[in-house]
Design a protein around this motif. Sequence first.
Motif, PDB file in Angstrom:
ATOM      1  N   ALA A 156       0.836  -1.205   0.000  1.00 12.04           N
ATOM      2  CA  ALA A 156       0.000   0.000   0.000  1.00 12.04           C
ATOM      3  C   ALA A 156       0.869   1.253   0.000  1.00 12.04           C
ATOM      4  CB  ALA A 156      -0.922  -0.001   1.219  1.00 12.04           C
ATOM      5  N   LEU A 157       1.951   1.227   0.764  1.00 13.58           N
ATOM      6  CA  LEU A 157       2.858   2.377   0.799  1.00 13.58           C
ATOM      7  C   LEU A 157       3.608   2.513  -0.518  1.00 13.58           C
ATOM      8  CD1 LEU A 157       3.894   4.685   2.539  1.00 13.58           C
ATOM      9  CD2 LEU A 157       5.686   3.160   3.356  1.00 13.58           C
ATOM     10  N   ARG A 158       3.945   1.379  -1.139  1.00 13.00           N
ATOM     11  CA  ARG A 158       4.615   1.401  -2.443  1.00 13.00           C
ATOM     12  C   ARG A 158       3.714   2.075  -3.488  1.00 13.00           C
ATOM     13  NH1 ARG A 158       5.077  -4.090  -3.867  1.00 13.00           N
ATOM     14  NH2 ARG A 158       6.205  -4.245  -1.916  1.00 13.00           N
ATOM     15  N   THR A 159       2.421   1.776  -3.443  1.00 17.98           N
ATOM     16  CA  THR A 159       1.467   2.426  -4.344  1.00 17.98           C
ATOM     17  C   THR A 159       1.397   3.918  -4.060  1.00 17.98           C
ATOM     18  OG1 THR A 159       0.170   0.405  -4.438  1.00 17.98           O
ATOM     19  CG2 THR A 159      -0.933   2.431  -5.124  1.00 17.98           C
ATOM     20  N   LEU A 212      15.890  14.634   3.623  1.00 17.01           N
ATOM     21  CA  LEU A 212      15.143  13.879   2.624  1.00 17.01           C
ATOM     22  C   LEU A 212      14.174  12.896   3.276  1.00 17.01           C
ATOM     23  CD1 LEU A 212      17.963  13.182   0.015  1.00 17.01           C
ATOM     24  CD2 LEU A 212      16.035  14.751  -0.238  1.00 17.01           C
ATOM     25  N   GLN A 213      14.591  12.266   4.379  1.00 20.57           N
ATOM     26  CA  GLN A 213      13.696  11.337   5.080  1.00 20.57           C
ATOM     27  C   GLN A 213      12.518  12.083   5.686  1.00 20.57           C
ATOM     28  OE1 GLN A 213      14.071   7.792   5.206  1.00 20.57           O
ATOM     29  NE2 GLN A 213      11.942   8.117   5.743  1.00 20.57           N
ATOM     30  N   ALA A 214      12.775  13.256   6.259  1.00 24.98           N
ATOM     31  CA  ALA A 214      11.684  14.067   6.819  1.00 24.98           C
ATOM     32  C   ALA A 214      10.717  14.499   5.716  1.00 24.98           C
ATOM     33  CB  ALA A 214      12.256  15.284   7.540  1.00 24.98           C
ATOM     34  N   ALA A 215      11.249  14.862   4.553  1.00 26.52           N
ATOM     35  CA  ALA A 215      10.396  15.243   3.425  1.00 26.52           C
ATOM     36  C   ALA A 215       9.567  14.057   2.946  1.00 26.52           C
ATOM     37  CB  ALA A 215      11.245  15.791   2.278  1.00 26.52           C
ATOM     38  N   THR A 216      10.157  12.869   2.951  1.00 27.26           N
ATOM     39  CA  THR A 216       9.427  11.668   2.544  1.00 27.26           C
ATOM     40  C   THR A 216       8.288  11.375   3.510  1.00 27.26           C
ATOM     41  OG1 THR A 216      11.422  10.740   1.562  1.00 27.26           O
ATOM     42  CG2 THR A 216       9.656   9.199   2.058  1.00 27.26           C
ATOM     43  N   ASN A 217       8.573  11.401   4.800  1.00 24.31           N
ATOM     44  CA  ASN A 217       7.536  11.123   5.799  1.00 24.31           C
ATOM     45  C   ASN A 217       6.405  12.142   5.738  1.00 24.31           C
ATOM     46  OD1 ASN A 217       9.096   8.971   6.620  1.00 24.31           O
ATOM     47  ND2 ASN A 217       9.951  10.035   8.391  1.00 24.31           N
ATOM     48  N   ALA A 218       6.759  13.412   5.548  1.00 19.68           N
ATOM     49  CA  ALA A 218       5.727  14.457   5.477  1.00 19.68           C
ATOM     50  C   ALA A 218       4.878  14.309   4.216  1.00 19.68           C
ATOM     51  CB  ALA A 218       6.386  15.836   5.515  1.00 19.68           C
ATOM     52  N   THR A 219       5.501  13.981   3.101  1.00 17.95           N
ATOM     53  CA  THR A 219       4.766  13.870   1.841  1.00 17.95           C
ATOM     54  C   THR A 219       3.865  12.638   1.832  1.00 17.95           C
ATOM     55  OG1 THR A 219       6.553  14.983   0.672  1.00 17.95           O
ATOM     56  CG2 THR A 219       5.005  13.744  -0.656  1.00 17.95           C
ATOM     57  N   LEU A 220       4.367  11.526   2.329  1.00 18.13           N
ATOM     58  CA  LEU A 220       3.575  10.292   2.332  1.00 18.13           C
ATOM     59  C   LEU A 220       2.545  10.262   3.455  1.00 18.13           C
ATOM     60  CD1 LEU A 220       6.327   7.639   1.570  1.00 18.13           C
ATOM     61  CD2 LEU A 220       4.700   8.680  -0.022  1.00 18.13           C
ATOM     62  N   GLY A 221       2.711  11.101   4.463  1.00 15.43           N
ATOM     63  CA  GLY A 221       1.755  11.163   5.555  1.00 15.43           C
ATOM     64  C   GLY A 221       2.000  10.140   6.646  1.00 15.43           C
ATOM     65  N   ARG A 222       3.001   9.316   6.493  1.00  9.14           N
ATOM     66  CA  ARG A 222       3.352   8.336   7.523  1.00  9.14           C
ATOM     67  C   ARG A 222       4.768   7.839   7.299  1.00  9.14           C
ATOM     68  NH1 ARG A 222       1.459   2.365   6.509  1.00  9.14           N
ATOM     69  NH2 ARG A 222       1.659   2.223   4.271  1.00  9.14           N
ATOM     70  N   GLN A 223       5.298   7.135   8.287  1.00 11.59           N
ATOM     71  CA  GLN A 223       6.627   6.566   8.162  1.00 11.59           C
ATOM     72  C   GLN A 223       6.534   5.209   7.478  1.00 11.59           C
ATOM     73  OE1 GLN A 223       8.350   6.473  12.046  1.00 11.59           O
ATOM     74  NE2 GLN A 223       8.571   8.686  12.148  1.00 11.59           N
ATOM     75  N   GLY A 224       7.677   4.703   7.035  1.00  9.89           N
ATOM     76  CA  GLY A 224       7.697   3.393   6.401  1.00  9.89           C
ATOM     77  C   GLY A 224       8.462   3.392   5.095  1.00  9.89           C
TER      78      GLY A 224
END
Length: 134
Positions: A69-72, A111-123
């Motif tokens: 689901a996160l990959r999607t 970059l990790q913080a930007a990823t978590n913020a954009t995706l809305g969750r960690q993982g």
Amino acid sequence: MDRRTLFGIAALAPIALATSANASGGGGEGGGNQPSFTRMPTITATIVRPDGRRGVMTVEVGVDAADPALRTRVAQSQPRLSSAYNTAVARQANGMRPGFAPDVEALVRDLQAATNATLGRQGGRVLIGTVMVA
């Protein structure tokens, strides 16, 4: 850093990324034939070189997400992730002193913080292939 060493590392990075993507994709559990690694477009930002001229900082980034689901979500959010990554790399490039190497640890954190913020969750885990300053 010696320029030949930097170019040698840059030449080997795509091979290492391809090897790690192939290794993580063949789980043998029979479920997922999609690789968990999503490669993002190369990110560039301008820097000031020691002689005062402009230079370029280039970063190769990808996201590893084991959850389907996160990959999607990563695939659907690629434009937003690219924009967030451009902002993070530009911020790091603007903070660099001329003639010094980039702080890769701080870059990965941003970059990790930007990823978590954009995706809305960690993982989703950020993986960096190459950081090159020219």
